[in-house]
Design an enzyme around this catalytic site. Structure first.
Site, PDB file in Angstrom:
ATOM      1  N   THR A 196      -2.933  -6.716 -10.695  1.00  0.00           N
ATOM      2  CA  THR A 196      -2.590  -7.745  -9.713  1.00  0.00           C
ATOM      3  C   THR A 196      -2.597  -9.127 -10.346  1.00  0.00           C
ATOM      4  OG1 THR A 196      -3.512  -6.406  -7.925  1.00  0.00           O
ATOM      5  CG2 THR A 196      -3.238  -8.758  -7.501  1.00  0.00           C
ATOM      6  N   ASP A 227       5.586  -3.858  -7.349  1.00  0.00           N
ATOM      7  CA  ASP A 227       4.208  -3.403  -7.548  1.00  0.00           C
ATOM      8  C   ASP A 227       4.081  -1.944  -7.113  1.00  0.00           C
ATOM      9  OD1 ASP A 227       1.505  -3.437  -8.097  1.00  0.00           O
ATOM     10  OD2 ASP A 227       0.948  -4.427  -6.224  1.00  0.00           O
ATOM     11  N   GLN A 284      -1.399   7.650 -11.790  1.00  0.00           N
ATOM     12  CA  GLN A 284      -1.924   7.544 -10.435  1.00  0.00           C
ATOM     13  C   GLN A 284      -0.849   7.814  -9.384  1.00  0.00           C
ATOM     14  OE1 GLN A 284      -5.061   4.410  -9.712  1.00  0.00           O
ATOM     15  NE2 GLN A 284      -4.272   3.576 -11.623  1.00  0.00           N
ATOM     16  N   ARG A 317     -12.474   5.612 -10.035  1.00  0.00           N
ATOM     17  CA  ARG A 317     -13.001   4.748  -8.971  1.00  0.00           C
ATOM     18  C   ARG A 317     -14.413   4.277  -9.308  1.00  0.00           C
ATOM     19  NH1 ARG A 317      -8.911   3.002  -7.965  1.00  0.00           N
ATOM     20  NH2 ARG A 317      -8.286   4.320  -9.712  1.00  0.00           N
TER      21      ARG A 317
END
Length: 689
Positions: free
Chosen positions: A50, A241, A272, A625
């Site tokens: 990001t 994105d 992912q 995670r």
């Protein structure tokens, strides 16, 4: 901590670029300052994706690109707002709001409001939300003159998902039905007719649903060359994105807009890509270099989230996938000399007890519940844990939906069991009665009123002259036969067998017709049946479930209540979530439960071609995670439907990694032992041999 900065002469950089040196590592800086042209940014988990996209947009503006000539496509409008707010801070520009930023649907709406007349709509068209669209489809089913009683027809929600999947994957409806809904193949012609009526009715009423926004945007770009040229010229730079989650329609739209300048930068992580089941197309990112042969490929591999030990496991695991852009995540964090823990448990109860106990230990050590998560492949895997957390008064939230026992399909089946134990249970009777064809609220109320004071309610409904029988005789007869089976002496105190009978005598078909995620719900119910197998009576089973209505709740919940009431302090809740829902999130400590073969990967998901690789990507998402601590647990023994003990092995995703990557925690000295996981080299050698 090692700092990753640009090693170049500061005087050789334009002044406006020097401030990025304190924020970006070398890999990120190369992306931000990339020359115009097509670019694929393979951004590994936790690598600051990001921040990189944000700085890229700011850099383009500082290079003189007008904001309105930049398109930034994201998967949530919130993400776009946060990025653009950061761009404004970086650039000091007051014109950032002129950037075309947001979801594909938002951008489509902005364009269609200007040009709707070109494709037969007025500019003031209405947008149907999901609920409105379902109501609209119900009207279209009636208009298509389909007799839903002659042959039980799927509910509007299922029809809606069939049509939507076909739209987003550019596949014919009949192909979607064969692939995903084979039990409706004989109804393909009727479903296609509903789709035709639905499309025509929306055009006549000047309304669009969410899919129409993208379909009509594409139609506009293909059928109206002058409009297509306008926007392909305007959007000098396009950034996308989460590109690995785009579907075929979204990728086609980007290609149509980028045809003029070819300055399209897509950012995502092929490792992912985990949403094929809802239409995401893995080949969009994997084959991007084929569609744009001149594209530069950048990799972000410096991970700011996890320890080297966690990343070592993630890297080795994902390396087993054939289709991928190879990369190796490197930790910025220092080693904590603590490996991911592999915790074999004797059974499901010990697994739940271990997880709950370790969570309390972590909390005592200073890790709050908000910084801990329990992940699982399928929602039913959390049954025992939710009960254990309730017993120990550990407050939690379910990120992947409502609590397990509060889901509609679970309450449906449990309602059958409740009337066995209490034949005067009004709520349970009315719930199951309304699942019978031709029985609505009014009929259900009349039937229950006649049963409420009957000496033997079951005997009354079985009578052939029962006066409240609904119009659909066959549906009522099937219901009566099911009641006879689950209340027989043979099955009366066998809750697992009762659940199996409920599924095979009509409820599985009911799921197919009423829920688009029928297979996941069926999996939940089979898991519930396995859990029920340990109980000697239906009454004991229901009493155990009533633990979800303990005094720590302000009002009864669980299996007897309609509303969810959270327990514990609202500012500190443990998170329980499916891995799919966990994507994009992170916690200090993560527990991945049911890491067993036959559970993860999901057998249901392995039916598709290349599905094992998607399951491994899901495993990779789960591992990455975790920031500091990762626990992989599985039960060595489970009880099946027939109350037989079944031995479990670790997941293939555990077995394919070297044992040195784990620290095995032994909870019992006499626990059964399995062979050590094989190394990748051993696996490759076996393949060669």
């Amino acid at each position: 901590m090692k700092k990753y900065v640009i090693k170049r002469d500061e005087n050789a950089l334009p002044e406006r670029l020097t401030r990025y040196r304190s924020e970006l590592n070398e890999q990120q800086f190369r992306v931000v300052t990339a020359k115009p042209g097509a670019a694929l940014v393979v951004a590994g988990a936790g690598t600051g994706k990001t921040r990189t996209i944000t700085c890229r947009v700011a850099y383009l503006i500082e290079q003189g690109v007008s904001p309105q000539r930049i398109l930034l496509a994201t998967f949530t409008n919130r993400a776009a707002r946060e990025m653009l707010k950061r761009v404004e801070t970086l650039t000091g520009s007051q014109n950032v709001h002129r950037i075309w930023g947001g979801t594909f649907h938002r951008i489509a709406n902005l364009i269609l409001r200007r040009h709707a007349a070109s494709i037969g709509f007025d500019s003031n068209y209405s947008i149907l939300d999901s609920e409105d669209a379902r109501d609209f489809i119900n009207v279209c089913i009636e208009e298509a003159a389909i007799d839903t009683r002659a042959k039980r027809f799927p509910k509007a929600e299922v029809v809606q998902n069939i049509i939507s999947y076909a739209n987003n994957t550019d596949a014919p409806i009949e192909d979607v039905i064969i692939k995903k809904y084979p039990y409706f193949e004989m109804l393909s012609a009727q479903i296609k007719r509903v789709d035709f009526v639905y499309m025509e009715r929306k055009r006549m009423r000047n309304v669009m649903d969410y899919d129409d926004l993208l379909l009509n945007w594409k139609r506009l770009l293909i059928e109206k060359p002058d409009i297509a040229n306008l926007y392909s010229e305007q959007f000098q730079h396009i950034l996308v994105d989460e590109y690995q989650d785009t579907n075929k329609l979204q990728a086609e739209l980007i290609d149509l807009l980028a045809v003029k300048h070819k300055n399209v930068m897509v950012v995502g992580d092929d490792a992912q890509s985990i949403f094929a089941w809802r239409g995401a197309e893995f080949t969009n990112i994997y084959e991007f270099p084929k569609r744009y042969p001149q594209a530069e490929i950048y990799k972000l591999e410096l991970n700011y989230r996890s320890t080297p030990e966690i990343l070592g496991l993630a890297n080795i695991s994902i390396a087993n996938n054939r289709k991928q852009f190879p990369k190796t995540l490197e930790a910025v964090k220092k080693s904590k000399d603590w490996k991911p823990a592999l915790v074999p448990c004797s059974d499901v109860e010990q697994q739940s007890a271990f997880v709950a106990s370790r969570i309390l230990e972590l909390r005592d050590e200073g890790t709050s519940l908000e910084e801990i998560a329990v992940l699982y492949r399928s929602h039913y895997h959390s049954i025992e844990l939710q009960l254990e957390l309730t017993r120990r008064n550990i407050p939690y939230r379910v990120q992947s939906g409502v609590r397990f026992f509060e889901q509609a399909h679970i309450k449906d089946v449990i309602s059958y069991l409740r009337i066995i134990c209490n034949p005067r249970d009004e709520l349970a009777w009315k719930r199951i009665l309304k699942m019978i064809p031709s029985v609505g609220n009014q009929t259900a109320n009349k039937i229950y009123e006649s049963l409420a004071y009957a000496e033997n309610p079951f005997a009354l409904v079985k009578r052939e002259d029962f006066k409240y029988q609904p119009r659909g005789k066959q549906g009522w007869q099937n219901f009566v036969e099911l009641l006879e089976k689950i209340t027989s002496d043979e099955n009366r105190n066998r809750p697992a067998r009762q659940i199996e009978l409920i599924l095979t005598n009509g409820y599985e078909q009911y799921l197919q017709e009423n829920y688009e995620n029928f297979e996941a719900r069926l999996e939940d119910l089979k898991g519930l049946g396995m859990y029920a197998a340990r109980y000697d009576s239906t009454e004991d089973f229901l009493s155990e479930l009533a633990l979800l209505s303990t005094e720590r709740f302000k009002e009864p919940t669980g299996v007897v209540g309609e509303d969810v009431v959270s327990g514990g302090e609202e500012d500190e809740l443990l998170t329980l979530t499916s891995v799919h829902q966990a994507k994009g999130l992170e916690w200090k400590a993560v527990f991945l439960i049911w890491a067993a073969e036959g559970k993860f990967p999901s057998p249901r998901s392995l039916k598709e071609i290349d599905s094992e690789e998607e399951e491994r990507r899901l495993w990779y998402v789960a591992i990455t995670r975790a920031q500091d601590e990762l626990y992989l647990t599985y039960p060595l023994m489970i009880i099946d439907y027939n109350r037989q003990t079944v031995l479990q092995k670790p997941s293939r995703f555990v077995m394919e990694c070297p044992p040195a990557l784990f620290e095995v925690w032994s909870l019992e000295e006499d626990a059964p032992q399995f062979d050590a996981p094989v190394t990748i080299e051993e696996k490759k050698q076996d393949f060669i041999n």
